[in-house]
Design an enzyme around this catalytic site. Structure first.
Site, PDB file in Angstrom:
ATOM      1  N   ARG A   1      21.392  -2.809  95.046  1.00  0.00           N
ATOM      2  CA  ARG A   1      21.444  -3.737  93.914  1.00  0.00           C
ATOM      3  C   ARG A   1      21.549  -5.188  94.373  1.00  0.00           C
ATOM      4  O   ARG A   1      20.982  -6.083  93.739  1.00  0.00           O
ATOM      5  CB  ARG A   1      22.592  -3.352  92.986  1.00  0.00           C
ATOM      6  CG  ARG A   1      22.243  -2.125  92.159  1.00  0.00           C
ATOM      7  CD  ARG A   1      23.404  -1.543  91.400  1.00  0.00           C
ATOM      8  NE  ARG A   1      22.955  -0.371  90.643  1.00  0.00           N
ATOM      9  CZ  ARG A   1      23.765   0.466  90.026  1.00  0.00           C
ATOM     10  NH1 ARG A   1      25.072   0.291  90.069  1.00  0.00           N
ATOM     11  NH2 ARG A   1      23.264   1.504  89.365  1.00  0.00           N
TER      12      ARG A   1
ATOM     13  N   TYR B   1      14.369  -0.588  88.244  1.00  0.00           N
ATOM     14  CA  TYR B   1      14.947   0.335  89.230  1.00  0.00           C
ATOM     15  C   TYR B   1      16.318  -0.106  89.726  1.00  0.00           C
ATOM     16  O   TYR B   1      16.769  -1.211  89.460  1.00  0.00           O
ATOM     17  CB  TYR B   1      13.990   0.619  90.386  1.00  0.00           C
ATOM     18  CG  TYR B   1      13.455  -0.540  91.201  1.00  0.00           C
ATOM     19  CD1 TYR B   1      14.132  -1.725  91.385  1.00  0.00           C
ATOM     20  CD2 TYR B   1      12.218  -0.395  91.844  1.00  0.00           C
ATOM     21  CE1 TYR B   1      13.625  -2.731  92.166  1.00  0.00           C
ATOM     22  CE2 TYR B   1      11.701  -1.394  92.638  1.00  0.00           C
ATOM     23  CZ  TYR B   1      12.405  -2.559  92.798  1.00  0.00           C
ATOM     24  OH  TYR B   1      11.888  -3.561  93.582  1.00  0.00           O
ATOM     25  N   GLU B   2      16.972   0.823  90.436  1.00  0.00           N
ATOM     26  CA  GLU B   2      18.355   0.662  90.912  1.00  0.00           C
ATOM     27  C   GLU B   2      19.326   0.384  89.773  1.00  0.00           C
ATOM     28  O   GLU B   2      20.274  -0.398  89.909  1.00  0.00           O
ATOM     29  CB  GLU B   2      18.437  -0.443  91.971  1.00  0.00           C
ATOM     30  CG  GLU B   2      17.512  -0.262  93.149  1.00  0.00           C
ATOM     31  CD  GLU B   2      17.647   1.095  93.825  1.00  0.00           C
ATOM     32  OE1 GLU B   2      18.684   1.747  93.660  1.00  0.00           O
ATOM     33  OE2 GLU B   2      16.695   1.518  94.514  1.00  0.00           O
ATOM     34  N   GLY B   3      19.106   1.025  88.646  1.00  0.00           N
ATOM     35  CA  GLY B   3      19.942   0.811  87.467  1.00  0.00           C
ATOM     36  C   GLY B   3      19.309  -0.248  86.599  1.00  0.00           C
ATOM     37  O   GLY B   3      19.248  -1.425  86.982  1.00  0.00           O
TER      38      GLY B   3
END
Length: 570
Positions: free
Chosen positions: A291, A434-436
């Protein structure tokens, strides 16, 4: 248009002069001998490699793209040679421990490197982008035998790694994962299932790929607590290929140089990483590291868009600008037109402030690992916990909207492929997902981190930041805004969410505006820090600073008004 060119002197100005990194390194035993000469050498060489080796491959990466055939992926021209040169030069191992084959340098140098890589060639950079997270995951959770076999290969980047979470029915809700892991007589596990959206699941950049896979053991409880983490390589030590198959790669809006794979595990023999049922604990090490790097992608991509738009605006002549000294009938560079300056100065304000926030986050990660004082480590943890979701969400939002604004500078030319700006817009969009997703980042910030402790951590962070500011009018304006934001949180938002009969949906509906407002506060803090730096007197910095207060900062009051109106309506 020309390929992206890193600007290491500007990056070092923020690191050395604004953030005074040398003072922080002096308090960390592992980095106490770091000096500006070493920082200059590393950042200059990194910029040279990115500009000369990686950036020129960006166009082919987009137009040729990764090619799939019968389970095999061939990367775009030049990608493999560039990656082999990258790992052999030691770039993936900058921040890895020396005992694992790394160089033991601060995480902030790795952050600066990946910002430049993302700006120069986002598709290529997706391949090594998960390396450090995979390294940390294996280092802290794998068995000694797995570490001996895989840790150094991942640390050095000789082998690349994947993070296999998502399934067709299980995106953000990982508790729905169905991939199964059945114990084998030799102590390994047979993995069966399908994973989607796996960046770099198959390629020809390296001789092996290490897959880290979330799966469910037999009779495990439903939901996320039933998930375990497993490691399965593309090739085993004896040269046999694992039963992991790339069924296809996705046809995407952007990132054509990065193969986004559908991966099928056909009873693939794997080893468990960490304890059974603790897979998410191990995987989150990868996700949290990722993140920060996604936030850096946003900063880098926005800088790439700004570089293109700024260069075009200096050359393109259209009409006389208001107040121009040009003679009648002459045309001025569109850079002189206020509408274009507003676009360019706004993005520059986001880029520079983003670097301050991101480099500070990387420094806090170093502090969290290395500082001898527990209270200082607690402060570093507080920063990383609260700021990482803001950095990931706000700067990837701005990367897309800001790149689109930069495309507007080109007029119709921006909409055609020749100038390259439309690729930045397409490539930037995925970073919001992506990545949350950015919505999940906002929920994580407000619902999981601010509200549960009565906003105590937030208030402490804002007080620490306010104490760092000087006595300028901008610093005082920032302090007052921080105090008002804290008062809104504790005096209005908290009581509204805790009131009898309060809708449980209330904080979720406010989360996006809350995160954006906090991002603007962090920008105000960053620009107040820049303004207090004696060297920040050139037009380069004063123009961007003026752009922030004139074009960006008013949004803070807008966001606060929206949240206030929402509370009134509730």
């Amino acid at each position: 248009m020309n390929a992206y060119q890193p600007q290491p002197a500007e990056q070092r100005f923020i690191l050395n002069q604004v953030l005074q990194a040398a003072q922080q390194f002096a308090a960390l035993p592992a980095y106490s001998d770091m000096d500006e000469d070493l920082l200059t050498q590393v950042t200059d060489e990194a910029a040279k490699f990115v500009g000369e080796v990686v950036a020129p491959l960006n166009r082919d990466g987009d137009e040729v793209g990764a090619q799939w055939k019968a389970g095999t992926v061939t990367m775009p021209p030049g990608f493999r040679d560039a990656y082999q040169a990258f790992w052999q030069a030691g770039w993936p191992s900058l921040a890895c421990a020396t005992e694992d084959g790394g160089q033991g340098l601060p995480a902030v140098l790795e952050a600066m490197l990946y910002e430049n890589l993302s700006a120069a060639n986002h598709g290529w950079t997706m391949a090594p982008g998960l390396l450090h997270g995979a390294y940390e995951c294996i280092k802290h959770h794998a068995s000694p035998a797995l570490k001996a076999r895989y840790l150094e290969k991942v640390a050095t980047g000789e082998w690349l790694a994947t993070m296999c979470l998502t399934e067709p029915h299980a995106g953000s809700d990982l508790g729905l994962v169905r991939t199964k892991a059945v114990p084998l007589p030799d102590g390994r596990y047979a993995l069966s299932g399908t994973k989607i959206f796996i960046s770099g699941g198959e390629h020809d950049l390296t001789d092996n790929i290490v897959h880290l896979v979330l799966a469910r053991l037999p009779d495990s409880p439903p939901g996320p607590k039933g998930l375990s983490l497993f490691l399965v390589p593309k090739f085993y030590e004896d040269g046999a290929r694992s039963a992991v198959v790339c069924e296809r790669i996705e046809e995407k809006m952007g990132l054509h140089g990065s193969p986004t794979c559908v991966m099928r595990f056909d009873e693939a023999a794997a080893w468990i990483v960490g304890e059974p049922g603790k897979g998410l604990n191990a995987m989150f090490i990868m996700m949290n590291a990722a993140r920060l790097h996604v936030g850096l992608q946003g900063i880098g991509l926005l800088d790439a868009a700004w570089q293109k738009a700024n260069a075009y605006a200096q050359e393109r002549r259209q009409m006389r600008a208001p107040g121009s000294a040009s003679r009648a009938g002459e045309a001025d560079p569109i850079h002189q037109h206020p509408a274009m300056r507003r676009v360019l100065d706004t993005q520059r304000a986001w880029i520079d402030a983003g670097r301050v926030v991101a480099y500070r986050t990387a420094l806090e990660l170093d502090t969290l690992k290395q500082h001898p004082d527990a209270a200082r480590r607690d402060a570093a943890q507080r920063w990383c916990s609260l700021v990482t979701p803001v950095l990931k969400s706000a700067w990837t939002d701005q990367a897309f909207t800001g790149a689109s604004a930069c495309l507007q500078v080109f007029g119709g030319h921006g909409y055609v492929r020749e100038w390259g700006i439309e690729q930045v817009v397409r490539d930037a969009r995925v970073a919001m997902i992506y990545e949350g997703t950015n919505e999940i980042q906002a929920i994580d910030l407000l619902v999981r981190k601010v509200l549960p402790d009565g906003a105590n951590a937030l208030q402490t962070l804002l007080a620490e930041l306010a104490a760092e500011l000087g006595d300028s009018p901008d610093a005082e304006r920032t302090r007052q805004a921080m105090a008002g934001f804290a008062q809104f949180t504790t005096g209005q938002l908290l009581p509204a969410t805790q009131a009898a009969g309060a809708s449980p949906e209330l904080p979720y509906g406010l989360a996006d505006d809350y995160l954006r407002a906090l991002a603007l506060l962090l920008m105000a803090w960053a620009w107040s820090r820049v303004a207090a730096t004696p060297q920040a007197t050139s037009p380069r910095w004063s123009t961007a600073q003026t752009g922030f207060w004139r074009w960006v900062w008013p949004e803070f009051q807008t966001r606060m008004a929206i949240m206030g109106a929402s509370l009134d309506a509730a």
